[in-house]
Design a protein around this motif. Structure first.
Motif, short mmCIF file in Angstrom:
data_model
loop_
_atom_site.label_atom_id
_atom_site.label_comp_id
_atom_site.label_asym_id
_atom_site.label_seq_id
_atom_site.Cartn_x
_atom_site.Cartn_y
_atom_site.Cartn_z
N SER A 183 0.84 -1.20 0.00
CA SER A 183 0.00 0.00 0.00
C SER A 183 0.87 1.24 0.00
CB SER A 183 -0.93 0.02 1.23
OG SER A 183 -1.84 -1.05 1.19
N VAL A 184 0.40 2.28 -0.70
CA VAL A 184 1.08 3.57 -0.77
C VAL A 184 0.03 4.65 -0.53
CG1 VAL A 184 2.43 5.13 -2.20
CG2 VAL A 184 2.74 2.68 -2.43
N GLU A 185 0.38 5.67 0.23
CA GLU A 185 -0.55 6.75 0.53
C GLU A 185 0.04 8.10 0.12
OE1 GLU A 185 -2.07 6.78 4.49
OE2 GLU A 185 -2.72 4.68 4.44
N GLU A 186 -0.87 9.03 -0.18
CA GLU A 186 -0.49 10.39 -0.52
C GLU A 186 -1.62 11.31 -0.10
OE1 GLU A 186 1.68 12.83 -0.77
OE2 GLU A 186 2.79 11.64 -2.26
N THR A 187 -1.34 12.57 0.09
CA THR A 187 -2.39 13.53 0.47
C THR A 187 -2.37 14.73 -0.48
OG1 THR A 187 -0.92 14.71 2.00
CG2 THR A 187 -2.21 12.88 2.90
N PHE A 188 -3.49 15.42 -0.55
CA PHE A 188 -3.58 16.65 -1.32
C PHE A 188 -4.78 17.46 -0.83
CE2 PHE A 188 -6.34 13.72 -3.51
CZ PHE A 188 -7.37 14.47 -4.05
N VAL A 210 -5.25 9.58 0.02
CA VAL A 210 -5.45 8.54 -0.98
C VAL A 210 -4.55 7.35 -0.66
CG1 VAL A 210 -5.41 7.95 -3.43
CG2 VAL A 210 -5.93 10.29 -2.72
N GLN A 211 -5.15 6.16 -0.66
CA GLN A 211 -4.38 4.93 -0.43
C GLN A 211 -4.55 3.99 -1.61
OE1 GLN A 211 -5.71 1.57 2.15
NE2 GLN A 211 -3.95 2.14 3.43
N LEU A 212 -3.43 3.58 -2.20
CA LEU A 212 -3.44 2.59 -3.28
C LEU A 212 -3.02 1.25 -2.71
CD1 LEU A 212 -1.48 4.50 -6.07
CD2 LEU A 212 -3.91 4.67 -5.52
N THR A 213 -3.74 0.19 -3.07
CA THR A 213 -3.35 -1.18 -2.72
C THR A 213 -3.00 -1.91 -4.01
OG1 THR A 213 -4.79 -1.21 -0.78
CG2 THR A 213 -4.04 -3.33 -1.63
N LYS A 221 5.80 7.90 -7.93
CA LYS A 221 5.80 8.77 -9.12
C LYS A 221 4.44 8.78 -9.78
CE LYS A 221 10.70 8.28 -10.38
NZ LYS A 221 11.63 7.75 -11.43
N LEU A 222 3.82 7.61 -9.88
CA LEU A 222 2.50 7.51 -10.51
C LEU A 222 1.45 8.27 -9.71
CD1 LEU A 222 2.44 3.73 -11.55
CD2 LEU A 222 2.68 5.70 -13.06
N ILE A 223 1.42 8.04 -8.41
CA ILE A 223 0.38 8.66 -7.59
C ILE A 223 0.59 10.18 -7.51
CG2 ILE A 223 1.53 8.32 -5.37
CD1 ILE A 223 -1.19 7.75 -4.15
N ARG A 224 1.84 10.61 -7.46
CA ARG A 224 2.10 12.05 -7.40
C ARG A 224 1.75 12.75 -8.70
NH1 ARG A 224 7.81 11.34 -4.09
NH2 ARG A 224 6.86 11.05 -2.02
N GLY A 225 1.84 12.01 -9.81
CA GLY A 225 1.41 12.59 -11.08
C GLY A 225 -0.07 12.92 -11.09
N VAL A 226 -0.89 12.02 -10.51
CA VAL A 226 -2.33 12.26 -10.43
C VAL A 226 -2.64 13.32 -9.39
CG1 VAL A 226 -4.59 11.20 -10.08
CG2 VAL A 226 -2.75 9.88 -11.14
N LYS A 262 -8.58 3.76 -2.06
CA LYS A 262 -9.41 4.29 -0.97
C LYS A 262 -9.06 5.75 -0.77
CE LYS A 262 -11.08 3.09 3.65
NZ LYS A 262 -10.99 2.06 4.74
N ILE A 263 -10.08 6.59 -0.69
CA ILE A 263 -9.85 8.02 -0.54
C ILE A 263 -10.68 8.55 0.62
CG2 ILE A 263 -11.59 8.57 -2.31
CD1 ILE A 263 -9.80 11.02 -3.02
N TRP A 264 -10.01 9.28 1.52
CA TRP A 264 -10.66 9.88 2.67
C TRP A 264 -10.91 11.36 2.39
CZ3 TRP A 264 -7.21 5.99 3.15
CH2 TRP A 264 -7.49 4.95 4.06
N GLU A 265 -12.13 11.84 2.65
CA GLU A 265 -12.42 13.27 2.63
C GLU A 265 -12.18 13.88 4.02
OE1 GLU A 265 -15.66 14.00 -0.89
OE2 GLU A 265 -16.37 13.86 1.17
N THR A 266 -12.40 13.08 5.05
CA THR A 266 -12.13 13.49 6.43
C THR A 266 -11.50 12.30 7.15
OG1 THR A 266 -14.22 12.73 7.40
CG2 THR A 266 -14.23 14.91 6.35
N ASP A 267 -11.21 12.47 8.43
CA ASP A 267 -10.62 11.38 9.20
C ASP A 267 -11.57 10.21 9.37
OD1 ASP A 267 -8.24 12.70 9.52
OD2 ASP A 267 -8.77 13.57 11.48
#
Length: 318
Positions: free
Chosen positions: A201-206, A230-233, A253-258, A305-310
């Motif tokens: 899994s990899v996560e990123e925020t924006f 955002v969490q990618l599995t 790199k892929l997730i940061r591109g999006v 999986k994407i979180w809008e809030t906690d």
């Protein structure tokens, strides 16, 4: 806990097809330890044919003392053990040491067995139906016992593969389904392939703003989320030569591109969300489509999986 029973269709019910399905089930289990339960009269013949078709070590009931076979099975990675239903009584192989149980036929007792024959006669003499009142319930108990060899604790997972399509073709098949604990059911080998996977899994925020068209509430107005998470599995059946499923650097790199496309933007102005409502569900699918295009088989994106809030999130999986 994830559980799976996988009755793979077996028509015509030939030995050749059963061997092929047994082999594919062992391969699909990712080389995980497997227990196969054919009839004793076919046991040696079947294991000889299958052992030449798979890349995993095989053991067979009768080739050594029961305790010695079990010890070797537990100690040998990716081992396949061929044995009859009587062998599994009292067997305890917890965790990943046993990941797949393959049963070639519904475990009906042999009618010619003296004890079974006497009980059948007793049910018939009392006005009952031996098949429905005795043989089916006993076979359902036996199948449940086989399931119990696979799932030994709350943390166990695995696949029970049944090569007998009577469980889906005959009305009494529901009795067998109802006898088992919670499980997911499939007749597609592809679903089993997804089940036996490595996962990372990899996560990123924006941060971004959006407005939900037609919502008829506060969220229809322009508003922002300062912490989209955002969490990618990512999943795949095998590792590369240095033991990696995928390089985290390349995935980031892929997730940061999006993320770079959406970050600190008003999402409604960006294609495809100038036409598609920018809900968390649609944003999750957007990430899935964009990231999937950058991955190479057999590695694939299992879910986003994407979180809008906690405390609120949306998930997309194909």
């Amino acid at each position: 806990m994830s559980r799976s029973i996988c009755p793979i269709r077996a028509t015509p019910r030939s030995r050749k097809q059963r061997r092929r399905k047994s082999k594919r089930s062992s391969d699909t289990a990712g080389g995980g330890p497997s227990y196969c339960s054919p009839a004793i009269s076919r046991c040696g013949w079947s294991t000889t044919r299958v052992s030449f078709s798979i890349d995993y070590p095989t053991l067979i009931q009768g080739s050594g003392p029961r305790s010695a076979l079990l010890d070797e099975f537990r100690a040998t990675p990716n081992c396949v053990l061929f044995a009859t239903s009587s062998f599994w009584q009292g067997v305890d192989v917890p965790g990943d040491q046993l990941s797949c149980v393959i049963i070639d036929r519904l475990p009906f007792a042999v009618p010619s067995d003296p004890v079974v024959e006497a009980r059948i006669r007793g049910v018939r003499e009392s006005g009952g139906n031996p098949f429905y009142d005795y043989q089916i319930p006993q076979a359902a108990i036996a199948l449940k016992q086989g399931f119990g060899r696979l799932i030994r604790s709350r943390g166990d997972r695995g696949a029970l593969v049944l090569l007998d399509n009577r469980i889906t073709k005959q009305r009494y098949g529901q009795v067998f389904f109802d006898s088992l604990p919670d499980y997911s059911f499939t007749t597609r080998i592809e679903d089993v392939e997804k089940f036996s996977m490595f996962e990372v899994s990899v996560e990123e925020t924006f941060a971004a703003g959006h407005a939900l068209r037609g919502y008829r509430g506060k969220c229809e107005n322009v508003h922002g989320h300062n912490y989209y998470r955002v969490q990618l599995t990512i999943e795949g059946p095998e590792l590369d030569e240095i033991g990696l499923l995928v390089d985290f650097v390349e995935v980031k790199k892929l997730i940061r591109g999006v993320v770079g496309y959406l970050d600190h933007r008003f999402i409604n102005d960006l294609p495809p969300f100038d036409r598609l409502n920018p809900s968390a569900e649609n944003i999750a699918k957007y990430f899935y489509d964009e990231i999937s295009a950058g991955l190479t088989a057999p590695v694939r994106l299992g879910q986003v999986k994407i979180w809008e809030t906690d405390i609120t999130s949306a998930t997309y999986r194909p």
